[in-house]
Motif scaffolding. Structure first.
Motif, PDB file in Angstrom:
ATOM      1  N   VAL A 133       0.829  -1.195   0.000  1.00 47.00           N
ATOM      2  CA  VAL A 133       0.000   0.000   0.000  1.00 47.00           C
ATOM      3  C   VAL A 133       0.866   1.248   0.000  1.00 47.00           C
ATOM      4  O   VAL A 133       0.611   2.214  -0.716  1.00 47.00           O
ATOM      5  CB  VAL A 133      -0.957  -0.004   1.219  1.00 47.00           C
ATOM      6  N   ARG A 134       1.969   1.221   0.772  1.00 47.90           N
ATOM      7  CA  ARG A 134       2.829   2.389   0.885  1.00 47.90           C
ATOM      8  C   ARG A 134       3.479   2.721  -0.453  1.00 47.90           C
ATOM      9  O   ARG A 134       3.731   3.874  -0.773  1.00 47.90           O
ATOM     10  CB  ARG A 134       3.894   2.133   1.953  1.00 47.90           C
ATOM     11  N   LEU A 135       3.728   1.700  -1.267  1.00 45.00           N
ATOM     12  CA  LEU A 135       4.378   1.921  -2.549  1.00 45.00           C
ATOM     13  C   LEU A 135       3.418   2.327  -3.658  1.00 45.00           C
ATOM     14  O   LEU A 135       3.850   2.736  -4.724  1.00 45.00           O
ATOM     15  CB  LEU A 135       5.120   0.638  -2.964  1.00 45.00           C
ATOM     16  N   MET A 136       2.129   2.220  -3.418  1.00 46.12           N
ATOM     17  CA  MET A 136       1.167   2.564  -4.454  1.00 46.12           C
ATOM     18  C   MET A 136       1.150   4.068  -4.684  1.00 46.12           C
ATOM     19  O   MET A 136       1.144   4.859  -3.732  1.00 46.12           O
ATOM     20  CB  MET A 136      -0.246   2.106  -4.055  1.00 46.12           C
TER      21      MET A 136
END
Length: 316
Positions: free
Chosen positions: A8-11
């Motif tokens: 999620v953090r990389l999205m």
């Protein structure tokens, strides 16, 4: 292997990216037509579940932000409206949650809820009863001037034209004069039989289905008592449409129409009088529409409480 949190953090989140050539604050941004169940007590102590359409909005104060977090609004709508009965406190809490979820983006929030509320109505004369579905709209906002909540609904009724009734009575009088010689004594049984024949009602006044569209703002702390408002309005009009109808009910409805002749102006003033006397109502706006059977256009009247700065100031 990446954890869900890392994924999620990389999205990418393009909503946070500035668009310098399209910068500007926006009045409202959000979603409309959200499908969600709502729980509502219409005033009889029974919490009823209904399928609702919801609109959820906040303003966007920052011109450097491309958009808001719509998923946050959706999840908050689902969380609050699926589990808590709809009342002023629930809606105010939900609007505060909207703003808390957009602390750096928004300072105003708005919510609309639309659904049908089933109310059981007794027949006029028989021991039967049936259901009426009343449309309900709730409009809530949280702005610089505080929390505001409005309830809207509709009452459908029958209206018989007073002018048409007078013209019909004249024709009946003329028919009576033709059928009974003024120089001859009246025979009671003959007159009674005449009154029960088609000649005795040679003309009938026109009546039509009519609609009263109501918008009500309650005083702070008052419950959203929909049934109380409906009862007041229907009793003032005298001819709300019916559910279960036997012959005795239909005859009673005919009597009610004959006893409640009204122009749209009359209907508006009847409703205005009863709502104005209700100290639980801070303001109201009423639109009366008589869907004429005589001609293709409708007769319309408006009424309000007349509160300074309220619904009556230039509203139509």
């Amino acid at each position: 292997m990446h954890t869900h949190e890392n994924t999620v953090r990389l999205m990418p989140d393009v909503a946070t990216q500035a668009q310098p050539h399209l910068a500007g604050a926006l009045d409202w941004v959000g979603m409309d037509g959200i499908e969600v169940p709502v729980l509502f007590d219409a005033g009889d102590g029974t919490v009823q579940r209904a399928s609702a359409q919801v609109g959820a909005f906040v303003n966007l104060t920052r011109p450097d932000r491309r958009g808001i977090h719509m998923s946050r609004l959706y999840l908050l709508v689902d969380e609050y409206l699926s589990s808590r009965p709809v009342d002023a406190n629930t809606l105010q809490d939900l609007l505060h949650a909207f703003l808390d979820s957009h602390k750096e983006l928004s300072d105003r929030a708005r919510l609309s809820i639309r659904f049908d509320q089933l109310v059981r109505r007794a027949a006029l004369r028989s021991d039967n009863s049936g259901w009426r579905a009343y449309p309900v709209s709730l409009e809530a906002s949280l702005c610089e001037d505080g929390f505001r909540l409005e309830l809207g609904t509709e009452v459908v009724y029958s209206s018989t034209c007073p002018a048409s009734a007078a013209l019909s009575r004249q024709l009946i009088q003329e028919q009576f004069a033709k059928d009974f010689d003024a120089k001859q004594p009246l025979d009671h049984s003959a007159v009674l039989a005449w009154l029960g024949s088609e000649k005795g009602i040679v003309a009938t006044p026109h009546a039509q289905r009519s609609v009263a569209r109501l918008l009500v703002r309650f005083v702070d702390g008052a419950p959203l008592d929909l049934i109380h408002v409906l009862n007041q309005v229907e009793q003032a009009l005298g001819t709300p449409v019916q559910t279960a109808v036997k012959r005795e009910d239909e005859q009673a409805f005919a009597l009610a129409n004959g006893s409640n002749l009204m122009f749209c102006e009359d209907a508006a003033r009847r409703i205005q009088r009863v709502l104005d006397a209700d100290n639980r109502i801070a303001d109201f706006h009423v639109r009366l529409e008589h869907q004429e059977s005589l001609h293709p256009h409708d007769a319309v009247a408006y009424a309000s409480k007349g509160v300074p700065g309220g619904y009556g100031d230039g509203r139509a």
